[in-house]
Write a protein that holds these residues in place. Sequence first.
Motif, short mmCIF file in Angstrom:
data_model
loop_
_atom_site.label_atom_id
_atom_site.label_comp_id
_atom_site.label_asym_id
_atom_site.label_seq_id
_atom_site.Cartn_x
_atom_site.Cartn_y
_atom_site.Cartn_z
N ARG A 27 2.33 1.74 -3.38
CA ARG A 27 1.28 2.24 -4.28
C ARG A 27 1.08 3.73 -4.08
NH1 ARG A 27 -3.57 3.80 -3.25
NH2 ARG A 27 -5.23 3.72 -4.77
N GLN A 28 1.05 4.17 -2.85
CA GLN A 28 0.85 5.58 -2.55
C GLN A 28 2.03 6.42 -3.08
OE1 GLN A 28 -2.45 5.28 -2.06
NE2 GLN A 28 -2.15 7.11 -0.85
N ALA A 34 -1.29 -2.51 -11.35
CA ALA A 34 -0.66 -3.63 -10.65
C ALA A 34 -0.12 -4.66 -11.64
CB ALA A 34 -1.67 -4.30 -9.72
N TYR A 45 0.84 -1.20 0.00
CA TYR A 45 0.00 0.00 0.00
C TYR A 45 0.87 1.25 0.00
CZ TYR A 45 -3.38 3.53 1.35
OH TYR A 45 -4.15 4.65 1.38
N TYR A 64 1.53 6.71 -6.88
CA TYR A 64 0.48 7.66 -7.25
C TYR A 64 0.90 9.10 -6.93
CZ TYR A 64 -2.98 4.22 -8.61
OH TYR A 64 -3.65 3.24 -9.28
N LYS A 123 -9.68 3.54 -16.03
CA LYS A 123 -10.70 2.57 -15.66
C LYS A 123 -11.74 2.52 -16.77
CE LYS A 123 -10.48 3.67 -10.76
NZ LYS A 123 -11.19 4.28 -9.65
N SER A 170 -6.92 2.67 -13.51
CA SER A 170 -7.34 1.37 -13.00
C SER A 170 -6.23 0.79 -12.14
CB SER A 170 -7.66 0.43 -14.16
OG SER A 170 -7.78 -0.90 -13.70
N GLU A 171 -6.53 0.48 -10.90
CA GLU A 171 -5.52 -0.07 -10.01
C GLU A 171 -5.09 -1.47 -10.47
OE1 GLU A 171 -6.56 0.24 -5.91
OE2 GLU A 171 -7.22 2.31 -6.14
N GLU A 200 -6.41 9.68 -10.60
CA GLU A 200 -7.50 9.01 -9.87
C GLU A 200 -8.33 8.12 -10.80
OE1 GLU A 200 -7.83 8.89 -6.62
OE2 GLU A 200 -6.04 10.15 -6.51
#
Length: 114
Positions: A7-8, A32, A4, A11, A80, A27-28, A24
């Motif tokens: 990931r932060q 990944a 996490y 971003y 997304k 797509s996560e 934002e």
Amino acid sequence: MLAYNARQVLYAALRTAHAAAEVEAMSELAVAREIVQPMAGLVTALPESEWDQQVEGTLAGRAAFLRRVSRHVLVRAYRKSVRGPKRPRPPRQRYKACMHVSTYRLLQARKKRC
């Protein structure tokens, strides 16, 4: 927790080079997958000593490296998928005038006749 935090950091680096709304909308899952696929080959191709040459060991050096790399990311490629509006249910074609007939009732009526 480590994933996490990573990931932060990713971003946050992307937000420095691109609009926050675009980041934002990423797509996560796509991000990944993009990280996992080439990572195994990258780790074996570049030994740690070469990573040290590419990225400075200081915190500012690592942040500068992340900003430099994040400028080259095509954020639109990881958007997304947005679901469109639902279609309305089609009107019922059969049995408009009839009510539902229970199978149990049909079997009971058949027993009474026999």
